[in-house]
Design an enzyme around this catalytic site. Structure first.
Site, mmCIF file in Angstrom:
data_model
loop_
_atom_site.group_PDB
_atom_site.id
_atom_site.type_symbol
_atom_site.label_atom_id
_atom_site.label_comp_id
_atom_site.label_asym_id
_atom_site.label_seq_id
_atom_site.Cartn_x
_atom_site.Cartn_y
_atom_site.Cartn_z
ATOM 1 N N HIS A 93 -48.781 -8.048 -16.550
ATOM 2 C CA HIS A 93 -49.612 -7.519 -15.465
ATOM 3 C C HIS A 93 -49.352 -6.017 -15.362
ATOM 4 C CE1 HIS A 93 -51.523 -6.831 -11.733
ATOM 5 N NE2 HIS A 93 -50.429 -6.805 -10.994
ATOM 6 N N ASN A 117 -53.779 -0.647 -11.293
ATOM 7 C CA ASN A 117 -53.566 -2.085 -11.098
ATOM 8 C C ASN A 117 -54.911 -2.739 -10.767
ATOM 9 O OD1 ASN A 117 -52.889 -4.625 -10.159
ATOM 10 N ND2 ASN A 117 -51.196 -3.932 -8.869
ATOM 11 N N CYS A 140 -52.805 -10.984 -7.781
ATOM 12 C CA CYS A 140 -52.574 -10.396 -9.115
ATOM 13 C C CYS A 140 -52.177 -11.436 -10.153
ATOM 14 C CB CYS A 140 -51.524 -9.302 -9.033
ATOM 15 S SG CYS A 140 -52.080 -7.897 -8.069
HETATM 16 O O1 UT7 Z 1 -49.627 -6.033 -8.343
HETATM 17 C C1 UT7 Z 1 -49.003 -6.650 -7.281
HETATM 18 C C2 UT7 Z 1 -47.562 -6.404 -7.291
HETATM 19 N N1 UT7 Z 1 -47.299 -5.063 -6.917
HETATM 20 C C3 UT7 Z 1 -46.281 -4.429 -7.422
HETATM 21 O O2 UT7 Z 1 -45.576 -4.956 -8.254
HETATM 22 C C4 UT7 Z 1 -46.047 -3.045 -6.926
HETATM 23 C C5 UT7 Z 1 -44.592 -2.841 -6.734
HETATM 24 N N2 UT7 Z 1 -44.253 -1.542 -6.157
HETATM 25 C C6 UT7 Z 1 -44.398 -0.368 -6.796
HETATM 26 O O3 UT7 Z 1 -44.989 -0.270 -7.841
HETATM 27 C C7 UT7 Z 1 -43.693 0.841 -6.191
HETATM 28 O O4 UT7 Z 1 -42.835 0.421 -5.178
HETATM 29 C C8 UT7 Z 1 -44.671 1.909 -5.626
HETATM 30 C C9 UT7 Z 1 -45.334 2.641 -6.767
HETATM 31 C C10 UT7 Z 1 -45.705 1.255 -4.745
HETATM 32 C C11 UT7 Z 1 -43.898 2.928 -4.804
HETATM 33 O O5 UT7 Z 1 -42.861 3.507 -5.571
HETATM 34 P P1 UT7 Z 1 -41.360 3.602 -4.975
HETATM 35 O O6 UT7 Z 1 -40.573 4.283 -5.988
HETATM 36 O O7 UT7 Z 1 -40.960 2.214 -4.589
HETATM 37 O O8 UT7 Z 1 -41.573 4.555 -3.748
HETATM 38 P P2 UT7 Z 1 -41.302 4.283 -2.198
HETATM 39 O O9 UT7 Z 1 -42.323 3.361 -1.635
HETATM 40 O O10 UT7 Z 1 -39.849 3.940 -2.007
HETATM 41 O O11 UT7 Z 1 -41.550 5.730 -1.619
HETATM 42 C C12 UT7 Z 1 -40.739 6.849 -1.994
HETATM 43 C C13 UT7 Z 1 -41.316 8.082 -1.344
HETATM 44 C C14 UT7 Z 1 -41.573 7.929 0.148
HETATM 45 O O12 UT7 Z 1 -41.258 9.162 0.788
HETATM 46 P P3 UT7 Z 1 -39.863 9.319 1.576
HETATM 47 O O13 UT7 Z 1 -39.902 8.259 2.654
HETATM 48 O O14 UT7 Z 1 -38.792 9.084 0.546
HETATM 49 O O15 UT7 Z 1 -39.935 10.715 2.094
HETATM 50 C C15 UT7 Z 1 -43.077 7.728 0.213
HETATM 51 O O16 UT7 Z 1 -43.621 8.167 1.445
HETATM 52 O O17 UT7 Z 1 -42.569 8.420 -1.941
HETATM 53 C C16 UT7 Z 1 -43.540 8.616 -0.915
HETATM 54 N N3 UT7 Z 1 -44.839 8.248 -1.426
HETATM 55 C C17 UT7 Z 1 -45.654 9.113 -2.061
HETATM 56 N N4 UT7 Z 1 -45.532 10.404 -2.357
HETATM 57 C C18 UT7 Z 1 -46.541 10.986 -3.027
HETATM 58 C C19 UT7 Z 1 -45.451 7.028 -1.391
HETATM 59 N N5 UT7 Z 1 -46.642 7.095 -1.987
HETATM 60 C C20 UT7 Z 1 -46.800 8.364 -2.403
HETATM 61 C C21 UT7 Z 1 -47.824 9.043 -3.089
HETATM 62 N N6 UT7 Z 1 -47.648 10.354 -3.380
HETATM 63 N N7 UT7 Z 1 -48.960 8.439 -3.488
#
Ligand code: UT7
Length: 327
Positions: free
Chosen positions: A254, A284, A114
């Protein structure tokens, strides 16, 4: 006055096919509300069958060349930042060279995921400053959709396809690329990776079965590091040139996550009217995200001659980079 590089034309292209959050709701256990709230993404573009990375590059490059008033045969160098090229070999830049008919150009790809466009801009800037290149095409382009596990809701909702291009030429004036900063921490290589298909895990029935040809990401861990790192990066980039936030016309971040973009803007105390945001439309697009956003703000007339413009990105490697430009 020593030579600097200057962006003399921009272009971008995204495929026509749209996948909305509602489309994804029908296929996997996710919701428009979750994706919107956690990422700011509403829809993303994906290639149609047969459409390649170099096809996206070609459209964006033609626009950038037209804006710069150049013909393909004027180019002496083509650099593509990508992690999803047409094939492992040759470089997608070589394929683009043929499609453009840019017969006098040297061509190669670079991969910093990225952050690729910022890495490419830094490399391009060095070629121009040393006089080794005078008419350089730099493209950030990705076909992420072909490397996503469409059953993995933690990654497939995030990424999209697209390409952004710039033409760089030398200048002795005050405007141009003032400086670039590049960083990486390879200790965290497995935070975002695509482990299959390289020489460590060549393609096999096992790599396919283990879904190793798809992007994997430790999203939450990456998020925390991205926010902290980008805050430090934008501050240090402005400090290096004694530029106050009040003098910054536009931040082009980004486009990974609206919450990360908001956090960076807040740290700079920069109103969102001076921040380029299109993550809602394209998701992204990795190395394409910064040049697509740049092209959009240029075409919308949101930056003018003499403005300070700050570009930044963060991604797999982990890598991060910035560039300060006087437009
Ligand atoms: O470009 C390269 C660099 N990349 C980045 O900078 C990305 C950085 N990360 C992010 O943008 C975020 O961490 C994400 C958008 C990927 C995820 O958001 P988050 O707030 O960090 O969520 P999480 O991974 O902590 O997940 C929270 C919950 C989980 O459920 P439980 O374990 O709390 O029950 C996930 O299973 O959200 C769940 N979850 C979803 N739910 C509905 C994960 N993906 C989804 C989804 N729909 N698509």
């Amino acid at each position: 006055m020593p030579l600097k590089s200057k962006i003399t034309g921009t272009g971008s292209y995204v495929p026509e096919k749209i996948i909305s959050n509602h489309d994804l709701e029908k296929k996997i256990n996710t919701s428009d509300a979750w994706i919107t709230e956690r990422t700011g993404i509403k829809e993303r573009r994906v290639v149609k069958a047969g459409q390649t990375n170099s096809d996206l590059c070609l459209e964006a490059s033609r626009m950038a060349l037209q804006a710069a008033g150049l013909r393909p045969k004027d180019l002496d160098m083509i650099i593509i930042a990508t992690m999803s090229g047409d094939m492992p070999m040759p470089s997608t830049a070589a394929i683009l060279q043929r499609k453009l008919g840019a017969r006098h150009a040297a061509s190669f790809d670079i991969n910093a995921a990225c952050s690729g466009f910022l890495y490419g801009l830094s490399v391009a800037d060095k070629f121009i400053r040393t006089g080794a290149s005078r008419k350089l095409l730099l493209v950030g382009a990705e076909v992420n959709s072909r490397f996503l596990d469409w059953k993995d809701r933690s990654t497939c909702v995030l990424f999209g396809d697209g390409a952004g291009a710039v033409v760089l030429e030398p200048t002795k004036g005050k405007s141009g690329v003032l400086s670039t900063q590049l960083h990486s921490d390879g200790n965290l290589w497995d935070y975002i990776c695509l482990p299959g298909g390289g020489s460590e895990n060549p393609p096999s029935a096992k790599t396919i079965k283990n879904r190793m040809h798809f992007i994997r990401m430790k999203g939450n861990e990456t998020f925390k590091i991205a926010v902290r790192t980008l805050e430090r990066l934008v501050i240090s980039t402005l400090e290096e040139h004694n530029v106050e936030t009040s003098e910054l016309a536009m931040l082009i971040p980004h486009q990974a996550n609206l919450r990360i973009i908001n956090a960076t803007a807040k740290r700079l105390k920069l109103p969102m009217s001076r921040v380029a945001v299109n993550v809602d439309k394209y998701g992204n697009t990795s190395s394409a995200s910064v040049p697509i956003a740049l092209d959009e703000v240029v075409r919308e007339g949101r930056i003018k001659k003499g403005d300070y413009v700050l570009l930044e990105a963060f991604g797999s490697g982990l890598t991060w980079g910035s560039a300060l430009i006087k437009w």
